[in-house]
Motif scaffolding. Structure first.
Motif, mmCIF file in Angstrom:
data_model
loop_
_atom_site.group_PDB
_atom_site.id
_atom_site.type_symbol
_atom_site.label_atom_id
_atom_site.label_comp_id
_atom_site.label_asym_id
_atom_site.label_seq_id
_atom_site.Cartn_x
_atom_site.Cartn_y
_atom_site.Cartn_z
ATOM 1 N N ARG B 55 0.820 -1.206 0.000
ATOM 2 C CA ARG B 55 0.000 0.000 0.000
ATOM 3 C C ARG B 55 0.856 1.260 0.000
ATOM 4 O O ARG B 55 0.573 2.224 -0.711
ATOM 5 C CB ARG B 55 -0.963 -0.005 1.176
ATOM 6 N N ASN B 56 1.919 1.246 0.774
ATOM 7 C CA ASN B 56 2.761 2.436 0.823
ATOM 8 C C ASN B 56 3.534 2.637 -0.468
ATOM 9 O O ASN B 56 3.756 3.772 -0.894
ATOM 10 C CB ASN B 56 3.695 2.358 2.024
ATOM 11 N N LEU B 57 3.917 1.536 -1.100
ATOM 12 C CA LEU B 57 4.582 1.680 -2.386
ATOM 13 C C LEU B 57 3.613 2.260 -3.413
ATOM 14 O O LEU B 57 3.997 3.095 -4.241
ATOM 15 C CB LEU B 57 5.112 0.325 -2.867
ATOM 16 N N ALA B 58 2.368 1.824 -3.349
ATOM 17 C CA ALA B 58 1.367 2.361 -4.276
ATOM 18 C C ALA B 58 1.209 3.863 -4.049
ATOM 19 O O ALA B 58 1.154 4.650 -4.998
ATOM 20 C CB ALA B 58 0.039 1.637 -4.087
ATOM 21 N N THR B 59 1.157 4.251 -2.791
ATOM 22 C CA THR B 59 1.052 5.678 -2.459
ATOM 23 C C THR B 59 2.283 6.427 -2.965
ATOM 24 O O THR B 59 2.173 7.462 -3.619
ATOM 25 C CB THR B 59 0.947 5.861 -0.936
ATOM 26 N N PHE B 60 3.446 5.903 -2.665
ATOM 27 C CA PHE B 60 4.692 6.521 -3.120
ATOM 28 C C PHE B 60 4.705 6.670 -4.639
ATOM 29 O O PHE B 60 5.175 7.674 -5.169
ATOM 30 C CB PHE B 60 5.887 5.667 -2.680
ATOM 31 N N GLU B 61 4.201 5.666 -5.308
ATOM 32 C CA GLU B 61 4.218 5.707 -6.763
ATOM 33 C C GLU B 61 3.297 6.826 -7.279
ATOM 34 O O GLU B 61 3.679 7.598 -8.152
ATOM 35 C CB GLU B 61 3.776 4.357 -7.328
ATOM 36 N N GLN B 62 2.110 6.910 -6.698
ATOM 37 C CA GLN B 62 1.166 7.945 -7.118
ATOM 38 C C GLN B 62 1.729 9.343 -6.910
ATOM 39 O O GLN B 62 1.495 10.251 -7.700
ATOM 40 C CB GLN B 62 -0.135 7.824 -6.325
ATOM 41 N N VAL B 63 2.463 9.496 -5.827
ATOM 42 C CA VAL B 63 2.982 10.804 -5.463
ATOM 43 C C VAL B 63 4.291 11.103 -6.200
ATOM 44 O O VAL B 63 4.771 12.226 -6.205
ATOM 45 C CB VAL B 63 3.184 10.842 -3.930
#
Lengths: 143, 143
Positions: B55-63
DNA sequence: ATCAGTGCAAACTTTTTGCACCGCA
DNA sequence: TGCGGTGCAAAAAGTTTGCACTGAT
């Protein structure tokens, strides 16, 4: 087309692997695509069951008939190996829709690229036997 | 390190996303790696549960803090985005063991590469905003 | 104090495999 | 005619999600 089957057939024969109807169909679909295809696309276009698609692609990969490449992590993509197509190419990857298209560089550009890579490898004590260049951007449709 | 957290923190703040302890840890592990890491590696190195890592990687990717890249189809790999590291790099990919290592080219080489790509894009009506060069070969260990 | 983030477990997707049958060399 | 290949269905691997709880701003 006959040339395709000839090349693929030779390669399979040299490893004592059969060239079945299903394998011919896979090779033809891949050759006609002009871009790397996902397994889902291959299933749709060939009508073969998933298991056969996956297994034959694995066989093709071991024998050097196809390359497995991955742009997104969720779907592998497959394309005919350059030994089979006799055409070196790169990919234009659309970062908006994920579409991937083959593209070729002219000889001078390719030579220049190879020179750059050779220098890079020397510096890193790494034995080069190929390269993969993906150009990221926005495709015509998404622009 | 503080610089890392500063840059990542700014980027998250600008999107009104929190910079939790877990996210700091992920960023630190990625920064220390020197190569793109798989989710399994990130789970092992951080001790975080898989779901948080994903989940955090997904967030990092979006940002725009990390890039998701895929060499094999079975494991996604993640690395800090160049906006965060301020260092453009490429990858040496070992075709024997699958190891991937970061590598940097000198300015002249990189400029030359960019020129080649620009020409390629013009010919193809494709709007370029980046590139990815993987050098394939055999690493020191496997040689 | 509030709402984004966390951790667990369960669901989902993609890929691989076991097994009985089929068909090409 | 034997052995590699096929197709189905079930399992494994990798990733995502629902939900109740926690913690950063």
């Amino acid at each position: 087309m006959d040339r395709l089957h000839d090349r693929v057939g030779r390669r399979l024969a040299s490893r004592r692997v059969r060239y079945s109807r299903q394998r011919r169909e896979l090779a033809e679909v891949l050759a006609a695509a002009g871009r790397p295809l996902t397994t889902a696309e291959l299933v749709a276009r060939t009508g073969l069951p998933q298991s056969s698609v996956y297994r034959n692609l694995a066989t093709f990969e071991q024998v050097g008939v196809v390359d497995r490449i991955a742009f997104a992590a969720d779907h592998a993509r497959f394309e005919l190996a350059e030994d089979v197509t006799a055409r070196h190419h790169h990919h234009l990857v659309c970062t908006v829709c994920g579409a991937v298209e083959d593209t070729v560089m002219n000889t001078r550009q390719e030579r220049s690229l190879r020179r750059i890579i050779a220098a890079l490898a020397t510096a890193g004590a790494f034995e080069v036997d190929g390269h993969r260049l993906d150009v990221l951007g926005t495709c015509r449709v998404c622009a």
